[in-house]
Design a protein around this motif. Structure first.
Motif, short mmCIF file in Angstrom:
data_model
loop_
_atom_site.label_atom_id
_atom_site.label_comp_id
_atom_site.label_asym_id
_atom_site.label_seq_id
_atom_site.Cartn_x
_atom_site.Cartn_y
_atom_site.Cartn_z
N UNK A 271 11.47 -12.85 -24.92
CA UNK A 271 11.41 -12.23 -26.16
C UNK A 271 12.17 -10.79 -25.95
N UNK A 272 11.79 -9.99 -24.76
CA UNK A 272 12.49 -9.16 -24.41
C UNK A 272 14.25 -9.11 -24.60
N UNK A 273 14.21 -10.24 -23.63
CA UNK A 273 15.74 -10.37 -23.22
C UNK A 273 16.58 -10.61 -24.74
N UNK A 274 15.88 -11.42 -25.42
CA UNK A 274 16.67 -11.80 -26.62
C UNK A 274 16.68 -10.51 -27.58
N UNK A 275 15.54 -9.77 -27.43
CA UNK A 275 15.77 -8.53 -28.68
C UNK A 275 16.75 -7.55 -27.97
N UNK A 276 16.89 -7.30 -26.62
CA UNK A 276 17.85 -6.44 -26.10
C UNK A 276 19.01 -6.95 -26.24
N UNK A 277 19.48 -8.38 -26.37
CA UNK A 277 20.72 -8.95 -26.59
C UNK A 277 21.29 -8.69 -28.06
N UNK A 278 20.14 -8.97 -28.83
CA UNK A 278 20.38 -8.68 -30.26
C UNK A 278 20.78 -7.52 -30.78
N UNK A 279 19.98 -6.30 -29.96
CA UNK A 279 20.56 -4.84 -30.04
C UNK A 279 21.89 -4.41 -29.59
N UNK A 280 22.02 -5.19 -28.72
CA UNK A 280 23.57 -4.98 -27.96
C UNK A 280 24.61 -5.41 -28.90
#
Length: 266
Positions: A236-245
């Motif tokens: 979930x952290x990876x997906x969230x950070x990717x979305x923010x990027x």
């Protein structure tokens, strides 16, 4: 306890080895909850040139705090108000006074003698020294197949999505210059904190050097880590950070100067 460790006196420089001496003070952060039996093994390997040890006590019901104070009389004990490893580390980082911060687990799985390698990398130019069990020279005695597979898959995803070159992702033995905290702004509470740090140092453009590290078995007690549950939190952290990027990229395309020019033309 038979031996008592004394922190090195503050001086002009701290001799680390026959080839290295440093002036930056080094703080070691140890998050601990009911780790009284393991702390003697942890403190036994800590170098005597460390500036300070910050123990973050997660409301222990055993003698964790008392044992820490006996082993290292100058230890700075900070009580954790929240819950989770991420929250404990954030609390510890805020209490540090050193220019270099090293994070070490309290279960006896990390060898404090390796700290010299982390510090050497930092004073040689790295911003973030990232421990790796899978870099050449590293290893682990404490990883099931499902954890190994999950770590490998998640590491590959981070490398592909964020342009990193990590060989290990979910490992809690790291060191960094204090100024890095201003650029990564940690805001998670659980075991996913290491992954969040690894992603954000890459996004911030910080210089990362992997340090081969050997992970030993927890000596006493049972880990709170749950492979599937915590693996999903990491994802979930990876997906969230990717979305923010992606959101930042879209925002970057809309330059204020360009918008202003368009307004004048209309």
């Amino acid at each position: 306890m038979s031996s008592v460790l004394q922190p090195a006196p503050v001086g002009k420089y701290r001799p680390i080895s026959s080839h290295l001496a440093i002036t930056p003070p080094v703080s070691v952060v140890i998050p601990a909850m009911n780790e009284a039996e393991n702390l003697p093994y942890v403190f036994k390997t800590l170098p005597d040139w460390i500036h300070e040890v910050v123990l973050v006590d997660g409301n222990s019901t055993d003698d964790t705090v008392e044992v820490a104070r006996e082993l290292w009389p100058g230890v700075k004990v900070v009580g954790q108000q929240g819950r989770g490893k991420g929250d404990a580390l954030i609390t510890g980082f805020e209490a540090c006074s050193g220019d270099i911060i090293v994070m070490v687990d309290a279960d006896g799985s990390a060898d404090g003698n390796e700290i010299v390698s982390y510090v050497s990398a930092l004073v040689s130019g790295a911003d973030f020294a990232k421990g790796s069990r899978f870099a050449n020279g590293g290893g682990t005695d404490d990883m099931t197949f499902i954890r190994w597979l999950g770590n490998r898959v998640l590491c590959a995803v981070v490398n592909r999505k964020f342009g990193a070159r990590y060989t290990d992702l979910c490992y809690g033995y790291n060191a960094f210059w204090r100024h890095c905290l201003d650029k990564i702004e940690l805001d998670c509470t659980g075991f996913e904190v290491e992954t969040l740090m690894n992603i954000r140092v890459v996004k911030a453009g910080l210089r990362v050097q992997e340090i081969p590290s050997h992970e030993y078995l927890r000596i006493h007690g049972v880990s709170n880590l749950r492979a599937v549950r915590d693996g999903l939190r990491v994802l979930r952290v990876i997906l969230k950070e990717r979305s923010n990027r992606r959101a930042l990229r879209r925002a970057g395309r809309r330059s204020p100067l360009l918008d202003s020019a368009r307004g004048e033309m209309s």
